[in-house]
Design a protein around this motif. Structure first.
Motif, PDB file in Angstrom:
ATOM      1  N   GLN A 663      22.418  20.473  20.855  1.00  7.38           N
ATOM      2  CA  GLN A 663      21.386  19.289  21.907  1.00  7.38           C
ATOM      3  C   GLN A 663      22.757  19.040  22.840  1.00  7.38           C
ATOM      4  O   GLN A 663      22.565  18.327  23.868  1.00  7.38           O
ATOM      5  CB  GLN A 663      22.119  18.231  20.523  1.00  7.38           C
ATOM      6  N   ASP A 664      24.262  19.354  21.904  1.00  9.64           N
ATOM      7  CA  ASP A 664      24.727  18.395  23.480  1.00  9.64           C
ATOM      8  C   ASP A 664      24.724  19.304  24.893  1.00  9.64           C
ATOM      9  O   ASP A 664      25.088  18.312  25.927  1.00  9.64           O
ATOM     10  CB  ASP A 664      26.683  18.729  22.720  1.00  9.64           C
ATOM     11  N   TYR A 667      22.245  17.545  26.596  1.00 12.37           N
ATOM     12  CA  TYR A 667      22.271  16.231  26.934  1.00 12.37           C
ATOM     13  C   TYR A 667      23.052  16.316  28.417  1.00 12.37           C
ATOM     14  O   TYR A 667      22.904  15.531  29.637  1.00 12.37           O
ATOM     15  CB  TYR A 667      23.077  15.720  26.062  1.00 12.37           C
ATOM     16  N   TYR A 673      15.010  17.485  24.560  1.00  8.26           N
ATOM     17  CA  TYR A 673      14.756  18.491  23.763  1.00  8.26           C
ATOM     18  C   TYR A 673      13.913  17.860  23.439  1.00  8.26           C
ATOM     19  O   TYR A 673      13.328  19.661  23.838  1.00  8.26           O
ATOM     20  CB  TYR A 673      15.000  17.737  22.490  1.00  8.26           C
ATOM     21  N   SER A 780      26.738  18.403  18.273  1.00  7.82           N
ATOM     22  CA  SER A 780      25.892  18.588  16.819  1.00  7.82           C
ATOM     23  C   SER A 780      25.576  19.648  16.571  1.00  7.82           C
ATOM     24  O   SER A 780      26.661  20.973  17.114  1.00  7.82           O
ATOM     25  CB  SER A 780      24.671  17.608  18.117  1.00  7.82           C
ATOM     26  N   THR A 786      19.279  15.421  17.382  1.00  8.92           N
ATOM     27  CA  THR A 786      20.261  14.011  17.574  1.00  8.92           C
ATOM     28  C   THR A 786      19.423  13.449  15.997  1.00  8.92           C
ATOM     29  O   THR A 786      18.574  13.369  16.107  1.00  8.92           O
ATOM     30  CB  THR A 786      20.319  13.052  18.728  1.00  8.92           C
ATOM     31  N   TYR A 787      19.904  13.540  15.068  1.00 14.55           N
ATOM     32  CA  TYR A 787      20.068  12.388  13.879  1.00 14.55           C
ATOM     33  C   TYR A 787      19.900  11.080  14.485  1.00 14.55           C
ATOM     34  O   TYR A 787      18.554  11.014  14.156  1.00 14.55           O
ATOM     35  CB  TYR A 787      20.780  13.144  12.685  1.00 14.55           C
ATOM     36  N   ASN A 789      20.681   8.137  16.851  1.00 16.12           N
ATOM     37  CA  ASN A 789      21.729   8.172  18.084  1.00 16.12           C
ATOM     38  C   ASN A 789      23.412   6.715  17.786  1.00 16.12           C
ATOM     39  O   ASN A 789      24.834   6.855  18.513  1.00 16.12           O
ATOM     40  CB  ASN A 789      21.927   7.296  19.077  1.00 16.12           C
ATOM     41  N   ASN A 804      26.732   8.114  19.392  1.00 18.09           N
ATOM     42  CA  ASN A 804      25.344   8.951  20.534  1.00 18.09           C
ATOM     43  C   ASN A 804      26.024   9.231  22.086  1.00 18.09           C
ATOM     44  O   ASN A 804      25.541   7.723  22.532  1.00 18.09           O
ATOM     45  CB  ASN A 804      24.608   9.502  20.591  1.00 18.09           C
ATOM     46  N   TYR A 846      16.734  10.524  25.134  1.00 15.47           N
ATOM     47  CA  TYR A 846      16.958  10.304  23.609  1.00 15.47           C
ATOM     48  C   TYR A 846      16.559  10.301  22.209  1.00 15.47           C
ATOM     49  O   TYR A 846      16.938   9.411  20.676  1.00 15.47           O
ATOM     50  CB  TYR A 846      18.643   8.882  23.667  1.00 15.47           C
ATOM     51  N   THR A 848      15.231  10.891  18.731  1.00 15.68           N
ATOM     52  CA  THR A 848      15.813  11.185  17.993  1.00 15.68           C
ATOM     53  C   THR A 848      15.313  12.284  16.820  1.00 15.68           C
ATOM     54  O   THR A 848      13.845  12.542  17.331  1.00 15.68           O
ATOM     55  CB  THR A 848      16.381  10.301  16.808  1.00 15.68           C
TER      56      THR A 848
END
Length: 956
Positions: A663-664, A667, A673, A780, A786-787, A789, A804, A846, A848
């Motif tokens: 995930q990072d 970003y 995603y 992550s 991302t679970y 933010n 985040n 973003y 989740t």
């Protein structure tokens, strides 16, 4: 509601003050104390909290009889939540400032949805702070503070050192304010405070600011390092205290003292003293202590650093060098290799798995992560397998057990002329063994039992985790997984019947897969119709499928894994059969009575390999090459507690290199995603890792020789993972396989290289969950979205605010990051979707985990799976879960060629108004088993295995 501060001053609550007098209370050990604004310390009581919250409600809602009844109930609940928070945070007692209590009251009001009351409370606090500043702008109630040192003596507070530490911790970090930490820290001190509490005050002050600015997590970690350094350096006799700048010269001496003391305490291998410690000490990079987030450093301190009588004497760079030395102990130029390995892990470009970090360089180097066993169908063999479980678990290994050979309930036992009780009673023993043998006291024992879908006990097996029924036939602590043949999935899709057998009546099915399995299965079904087979059960395949999904929804188990792709794409199908996966469903290795499969894991930190132009292939190749060498070394160094594991590991030499921070990495490239671009990046990145990993293992075979069972493998025939998709399609039927097969790199030359040079390792790739090592490196987890933010993460090291940083930076760039945004994120459980002022492109970026449609998770996983010779731990997040969504998602996983899936993390179609209120955590994800909801009904709580359950060690 906008309240006039002038009016509010007379009607709003007085922020709570725990005591009226100004005396220092005498408090019992373990009791929480409160520092008032005048610097005095008093005992914590919750009655003032109750008064303050009540006044806040009355100011907004008035004192009508109807309001009073509601206010009384809500206030009692909120007061309890605030008190419980501090008891959990300070279980052994400690001090908190009055402002911290007020912060927690404010947060509790927000969490409970009482926004008008919370706003009134916030405005009043701001007005009172302004008045205090006007009335006494030069107030300094902290003059004359003395500090109690470790030896009991008192010294004047060294403000120069305190300010220097805080300013150094803030150096090179944007948007952090050292003065703010300095002022708040001093405000929290009192005369006679211990030197340890001075550091705690700095840490606690900085950590409360993380939600407002993510860079404070690095400030907090650097301040925590001060107490870590003091603890270790004093124990080792190197120095009393040292700041980070002084460690540049001290780390070399510290390494030598650390190795000597570790050997003296019989914690380290004496062979470490044979290294050139001066050379290694000069290679340590103390500035890398500044790379840690607060969560990462605290996790290392609590769970990884070596200790004696609870005194940690291992500092981060010594820790990494200890691991590097342990992995290079058999190398020809071990110092050069140790430095090479140290560079890789201390920079966070790659991280070894938890068992390797725990045990490398110690007297008992159990470095492997996973063990897979097959349990035989005889009483002696069953209990020997349970004994093996205990021995493997003792030294921190996760277990996957194949229970399919054990005969079913009601089957004939020739030796006693009786009938079998089936698999389930033995699994109860396995469950209790895992609890009793808790991985050497470091974490809970963890095991997963696998059973094939044709086994006659399968219906009872899928109910093992239910909270109702006969508890003697339930396993509440262990994991379970379905091992599903392709034929069953075809019968489900075609709505045909399915037949269950006892394995002692159909012994060939356990070792068969693909068309051979289908042919033999049809033969046995014919025998049930002819009367040759008496013990069986026939049922609609769709009925069993729905029950499997129903139990998965209700209890989180059994996981859904697929037998045929695991075998048909296995490089080692000439050497045996894959009968199960492991604890986390990413390992797919052969097992039999003579061999316990072993896998050795580590993970590439993907965002560390993203440059201005995307994936940095040159850096990635170098990282993978060194990582494969480190993983291969594990096999030779590893301690084996049972001979079957040693036999298997030396014969096949499998390793499992994975990734984390997916995930990072997205970003950093501004990729959402839930997008085709993310799916394409999953494909591109995994292809590169696969290429370099296979290449590295082949080159290592030139230096060290191929693994002994190489001949006859798919590798030896020039069939690489991307090529094995065709084998699956041929056996399953191409109409049942929707898998992309495009490629970018020069695979033809690599095929020839592998055929000519061989392979050092039978398997080289597997994507593990990386829950803890991702915390250590500050990225992550694994391939997870991302679970949330902004949330509070709970694990065995405590509670940590996680925000985040990528979102914060993007909001800052658009002038949108402020306290209102922080509060909005808290209220909406870390989601930006309901926040109107967040632009649409950022909302898309973003999303989740529960806001990403599961098809994107499956498609990205399918693209990775085409390159991986083992599997991947794939959690599936499904919002508004129902039977139809689960049915579609898991059928899609099978059709797109996935080998396994892991946890189902599902949110019901309707949830309670604020379901996170019950336990005070922003990130609460309750276990399905606790809901009691049926498969076709919406539950009142989120349904899933808790992603942050501090007691769950399945993915640590």
């Amino acid at each position: 509601m906008q309240t006039d501060p002038q009016t509010q001053a007379s009607t709003s609550p007085t922020p709570m003050d725990p005591a009226q007098d100004g005396t220092l209370s005498t408090t019992a050990p373990g009791q929480i104390r409160v520092i008032k604004r005048n610097g005095k310390v008093v005992a914590y009581t919750d009655d003032k909290i109750t008064v303050a919250i009540t006044k806040a409600f009355l100011a907004v809602e008035g004192g009508t009889a109807a309001a009073s009844s509601r206010i009384h109930e809500v206030v009692a609940e909120l007061t309890s939540q605030v008190t419980d928070t501090f008891k959990r945070r300070l279980p052994s007692g400690g001090t908190i400032h009055i402002e911290e209590i007020q912060d927690q009251v404010e947060l509790s009001l927000m969490r409970h949805g009482e926004h008008k009351v919370a706003r009134s409370y916030v405005l009043y606090r701001e007005e009172q702070a302004r008045k205090r500043a006007q009335d006494n702008p030069a107030a300094d109630n902290q003059s004359g503070i003395t500090v109690t040192m470790e030896d009991g003596s008192r010294q004047a507070l060294d403000m120069g050192r305190l300010e220097a530490l805080i300013r150094a911790a803030c150096a090179d970090l944007d948007d952090v304010q050292p003065e703010r930490i300095i002022n708040e820290t001093v405000k929290n001190l009192y005369d006679g405070v211990t030197i340890g509490d001075v550091n705690t005050s700095m840490v606690m002050t900085a950590r409360t600011l993380i939600e407002q600015e993510p860079n404070y997590t690095y400030v907090t970690a650097r301040l925590l390092m001060d107490s870590l350094r003091a603890e270790a350096l004093q124990f080792l006799g190197v120095a009393d205290r040292a700041d980070q700048a002084e460690m540049a010269s001290l780390y070399s001496d510290t390494l030598k003292a650390y190795v000597a003391r570790g050997i003296e305490l019989e914690l380290l291998d004496p062979k470490l003293a044979e290294f050139d410690l001066d050379r290694l000490g000069q290679a340590l990079k103390g500035d890398r202590d500044g790379l840690f987030t607060y969560l990462g450093l605290q996790t290392l301190y609590d769970r990884y650093f070596l200790h004696s009588n609870e005194v940690r004497f291992e500092l981060p760079q010594c820790f990494f060098m200890r691991v590097a030395m342990g992995l290079s102990i058999n190398e020809d130029d071990r110092e050069a290799r140790a430095i090479e390995f140290y560079e890789l892990i201390s920079s966070f470009d790659y991280m070894c798995s938890t068992p390797t970090l725990f045990n490398a360089g110690t007297l008992r180097p159990q470095l492997s992560s996973c063990y897979l066993t097959t349990v035989p169908d005889d009483l002696s063999g069953i209990y020997h397998a349970i004994h093996d479980n205990a021995m493997l678990s003792k030294f921190a290994g996760g277990l996957g057990n194949d229970w399919t050979p054990v005969r079913a309930l009601g089957s004939y036992i020739k030796g006693t002329n009786g009938k079998s009780q089936g698999v389930v009673p033995f699994l109860k023993v396995v469950n209790d063994t895992a609890v009793a043998v808790n991985q050497g006291g470091k974490r809970k024992g963890a095991v997963c039992a696998y059973l094939e879908t044709w086994h006659l006990d399968i219906e009872e097996f899928v109910e093992l985790r239910k909270n109702t029924g006969d508890d003697r036939r339930r396993t509440h602590d262990m994991n379970t997984a379905n091992w599903i043949p392709d034929l069953f999935m075809k019968r489900v899709l075609e709505e045909q019947e399915w037949t269950l057998f006892s394995p002692n009546d159909v012994p060939e099915l356990h070792d068969l897969y693909g068309t051979a399995f289908e042919q033999k299965y049809l033969e046995y079904e014919a025998k049930t119709r002819s009367g040759e087979l008496k013990l069986f059960k026939r049922m609609p395949a769709l009925t069993l499928w729905r029950k499997m999904l129903s139990m998965l929804f209700e209890t989180g188990h059994p996981w859904v894994t697929f037998k045929d792709p695991c075998n048909l794409r296995s490089p080692q199908q000439h050497a045996g059969v894959v009968h199960s996966s492991n604890l986390c469903t990413e390992i797919t290795l052969n097992t039999n009575a003579e061999e316990i499969a072993v896998c050795n894991l580590g993970s590439i930190n993907l965002p560390q390999h993203i440059g201005d132009n995307g994936l940095d292939l040159v850096k990635l190749e170098n990282t993978v090459r060194t990582a494969v060498r480190m993983l291969d070394n594990v096999i030779d160094i590893n301690y084996y507690s049972v001979p079957q594991a040693e036999r298997s590991n030396f014969r096949h030499r499998p390793v499992g290199m994975g990734v984390m921070g997916f995930q990072d990495a997205l970003y950093k490239q501004q990729i959402a995603y839930a997008s085709a671009a993310a799916v394409d990046f999953a494909d591109q990145s995994m292809e590169a890792i696969s290429y370099y990993a296979i290449q590295a293992s082949s080159n290592l075979a030139v230096e060290r020789g191929s693994y002994s069972s190489f001949d006859g493998s798919l590798w030896s025939r020039g069939i690489l993972p991307i090529d094995s998709i065709a084998l699956l399609g041929e056996q399953r039927g191409e109409e049942y396989l929707k898998m992309d097969r495009s490629q970018r790199l020069d695979w033809d030359s690599l095929r020839e290289q592998v055929k000519t040079q061989g392979m050092r390792n039978s398997n080289v790739m597997a994507i593990a969950p990386t829950a803890t090592i991702a915390n250590i490196t500050g990225v992550s987890q694994s391939i997870e979205p991302t679970y949330q933010n902004l949330y509070v993460k709970s694990n065995l090291s405590g509670e940590f605010t996680v925000v985040n940083p990528y979102l914060v930076n993007d909001l800052k760039a658009r002038g949108l990051w402020d306290n209102v945004m922080v509060n909005d994120l808290k209220y909406y459980d870390g989601s930006v979707q309901p926040i109107d002022r967040v632009p649409a492109d950022l909302k898309e970026m973003y999303r989740t985990a529960f806001e990403v449609e599961p098809r994107w998770l499956v498609e990205a996983a399918s693209r990775r799976q085409k390159w991986i010779d083992q599997a991947q731990s794939l959690n599936l997040y499904i919002a508004e879960a129902n039977g139809r969504k689960l049915d579609i998602t898991y059928k899609m996983a099978w059709l797109m060629g996935l080998k396994t899936t892991y946890y189902l993390r599902a949110l019901s179609a309707t949830t309670a108004e604020k379901s996170t209120i019950n336990d005070g955590r922003l990130n609460a994800v309750a276990a399905v088993a606790d809901s009691g909801a049926s498969f076709d009904q919406a539950a009142d709580v989120p349904l899933a295995c808790s992603i942050d359950d501090p007691d769950c060690e399945a993915c640590q």
